[in-house]
Write a protein that holds these residues in place. Structure first.
Motif, short mmCIF file in Angstrom:
data_model
loop_
_atom_site.label_atom_id
_atom_site.label_comp_id
_atom_site.label_asym_id
_atom_site.label_seq_id
_atom_site.Cartn_x
_atom_site.Cartn_y
_atom_site.Cartn_z
N MET A 138 -9.85 36.38 3.77
CA MET A 138 -9.73 35.96 2.40
C MET A 138 -8.86 34.70 2.30
SD MET A 138 -10.76 36.82 -0.71
CE MET A 138 -11.00 38.56 -0.92
N ILE A 139 -7.84 34.54 3.15
CA ILE A 139 -6.98 33.36 3.12
C ILE A 139 -7.81 32.10 3.37
CG2 ILE A 139 -5.05 32.18 4.23
CD1 ILE A 139 -4.22 34.59 2.53
N GLN A 140 -8.68 32.13 4.37
CA GLN A 140 -9.53 30.97 4.66
C GLN A 140 -10.40 30.65 3.45
OE1 GLN A 140 -9.43 28.98 7.30
NE2 GLN A 140 -11.01 27.69 6.42
N GLN A 141 -10.94 31.66 2.80
CA GLN A 141 -11.78 31.45 1.63
C GLN A 141 -10.99 30.75 0.54
OE1 GLN A 141 -13.18 35.04 -0.24
NE2 GLN A 141 -14.93 34.00 -1.13
N ARG A 142 -9.74 31.14 0.29
CA ARG A 142 -8.91 30.51 -0.73
C ARG A 142 -8.67 29.05 -0.40
NH1 ARG A 142 -4.73 35.45 -1.77
NH2 ARG A 142 -6.16 36.67 -3.01
N GLN A 143 -8.42 28.72 0.86
CA GLN A 143 -8.21 27.33 1.25
C GLN A 143 -9.48 26.52 1.01
OE1 GLN A 143 -6.91 27.79 5.29
NE2 GLN A 143 -4.79 28.16 4.71
N ASN A 144 -10.63 27.11 1.27
CA ASN A 144 -11.89 26.41 1.06
C ASN A 144 -12.15 26.16 -0.42
OD1 ASN A 144 -12.41 26.35 3.79
ND2 ASN A 144 -13.69 28.17 3.75
N PHE A 145 -11.65 27.00 -1.30
CA PHE A 145 -11.85 26.83 -2.73
C PHE A 145 -11.04 25.68 -3.30
CE2 PHE A 145 -13.30 31.38 -3.19
CZ PHE A 145 -14.55 31.04 -3.66
N ASP A 146 -9.90 25.37 -2.70
CA ASP A 146 -9.00 24.38 -3.28
C ASP A 146 -9.69 23.07 -3.62
OD1 ASP A 146 -6.91 26.14 -3.19
OD2 ASP A 146 -5.96 25.25 -1.44
N TRP A 147 -10.41 22.48 -2.67
CA TRP A 147 -11.01 21.18 -2.92
C TRP A 147 -12.14 21.27 -3.94
CZ3 TRP A 147 -16.09 19.91 -2.13
CH2 TRP A 147 -16.85 20.78 -1.33
N MET A 148 -12.87 22.39 -3.95
CA MET A 148 -13.96 22.55 -4.91
C MET A 148 -13.43 22.70 -6.33
SD MET A 148 -16.51 25.09 -2.82
CE MET A 148 -15.44 25.91 -1.65
N LEU A 149 -12.38 23.47 -6.50
CA LEU A 149 -11.80 23.66 -7.82
C LEU A 149 -11.10 22.38 -8.28
CD1 LEU A 149 -10.43 27.29 -7.51
CD2 LEU A 149 -12.67 26.51 -8.32
N LYS A 150 -10.47 21.67 -7.36
CA LYS A 150 -9.83 20.39 -7.70
C LYS A 150 -10.87 19.39 -8.19
CE LYS A 150 -6.83 16.71 -5.92
NZ LYS A 150 -7.33 15.77 -6.88
N GLU A 151 -12.03 19.39 -7.58
CA GLU A 151 -13.10 18.48 -8.00
C GLU A 151 -13.50 18.75 -9.45
OE1 GLU A 151 -17.66 18.30 -6.85
OE2 GLU A 151 -16.40 17.58 -5.21
N LEU A 152 -13.63 20.01 -9.83
CA LEU A 152 -13.93 20.36 -11.22
C LEU A 152 -12.78 19.93 -12.12
CD1 LEU A 152 -15.61 21.75 -13.44
CD2 LEU A 152 -14.51 23.91 -12.79
N TYR A 153 -11.55 20.22 -11.71
CA TYR A 153 -10.36 19.87 -12.49
C TYR A 153 -10.30 18.36 -12.74
CZ TYR A 153 -5.39 19.72 -13.74
OH TYR A 153 -4.20 19.51 -14.38
N ASP A 154 -10.59 17.57 -11.72
CA ASP A 154 -10.53 16.12 -11.85
C ASP A 154 -11.70 15.54 -12.63
OD1 ASP A 154 -8.19 16.11 -10.38
OD2 ASP A 154 -9.18 15.56 -8.48
N SER A 155 -12.80 16.27 -12.74
CA SER A 155 -14.01 15.76 -13.40
C SER A 155 -13.99 15.89 -14.92
CB SER A 155 -15.25 16.50 -12.88
OG SER A 155 -15.42 16.28 -11.51
N VAL A 156 -13.22 16.84 -15.43
CA VAL A 156 -13.25 17.13 -16.87
C VAL A 156 -11.84 17.04 -17.42
CG1 VAL A 156 -13.93 18.81 -18.62
CG2 VAL A 156 -15.19 18.71 -16.47
N PRO A 157 -11.59 16.12 -18.36
CA PRO A 157 -10.26 16.03 -18.94
C PRO A 157 -9.93 17.26 -19.79
CG PRO A 157 -11.74 14.39 -19.92
CD PRO A 157 -12.52 15.13 -18.88
N GLY A 158 -8.69 17.68 -19.73
CA GLY A 158 -8.23 18.76 -20.57
C GLY A 158 -8.18 20.13 -19.93
N ILE A 159 -8.61 20.25 -18.67
CA ILE A 159 -8.56 21.57 -18.01
C ILE A 159 -7.10 21.93 -17.74
CG2 ILE A 159 -9.10 22.87 -15.92
CD1 ILE A 159 -11.74 21.38 -15.78
N GLU A 160 -6.74 23.14 -18.13
CA GLU A 160 -5.39 23.65 -17.89
C GLU A 160 -5.33 24.56 -16.68
OE1 GLU A 160 -2.73 22.78 -19.70
OE2 GLU A 160 -3.91 21.53 -21.05
N MET A 161 -6.38 25.36 -16.47
CA MET A 161 -6.39 26.34 -15.37
C MET A 161 -7.81 26.70 -15.01
SD MET A 161 -4.96 30.29 -15.33
CE MET A 161 -3.41 29.83 -16.05
#
Length: 135
Positions: free
Chosen positions: A1-24
């Motif tokens: 599960m730890i490896q899976q969480r590390q793999n999610f970081d860049w994917m979630l960051k991409e969404l966060y950076d793509s849309v203004p106003g995301i808090e979480m």
């Protein structure tokens, strides 16, 4: 599960950076356990994940009352006083939740979330649990 969480970081960051106003952003299992998060307080992410379990269950129950379709919840959007809450089915027993402020346009957000789920949906899964253990 730890490896899976590390793999999610860049994917979630991409969404966060793509849309203004995301808090979480929170990825959660159907039983309300946080799988991953980006931004926001970890305790708040846990509370959001737990609340999402009830919301997705409620939405699925309402969806089953429709005479067409298979009764599955696809997406819930809640307009809040100063923002929005989005919950989208993201894979087998997994969901993607986003909290945003009012700058975030719901149509754009649903597009970006759907794109993320389509690209990485098979990774956004959570195996079923029995008595707190993965089966």
């Amino acid at each position: 599960m730890i490896q899976q969480r590390q793999n999610f970081d860049w994917m979630l960051k991409e969404l966060y950076d793509s849309v203004p106003g995301i808090e979480m952003i929170v990825v959660l299992s159907a039983d309300g356990l946080r799988i991953a998060r980006y931004s926001g307080d970890p305790d708040a992410a846990d509370r959001v994940a737990a609340a999402c379990a009830g919301l997705q269950s409620l939405a699925a129950a309402v969806a089953q009352e429709l005479p067409v379709g298979n009764g599955e919840m696809k997406m819930v959007v809640v307009e809040l006083d100063k923002g929005y809450f989005y919950l989208m089915a993201a894979g087998a027993n997994a969901y993607l939740a986003v909290l945003s402020d009012i700058r975030c346009e719901p149509g754009a957000m649903s597009h970006y979330m759907r794109d993320l789920v389509l690209r990485i949906g098979e990774h956004l899964t959570s195996p079923p649990r029995r008595n707190g253990q993965t089966v």
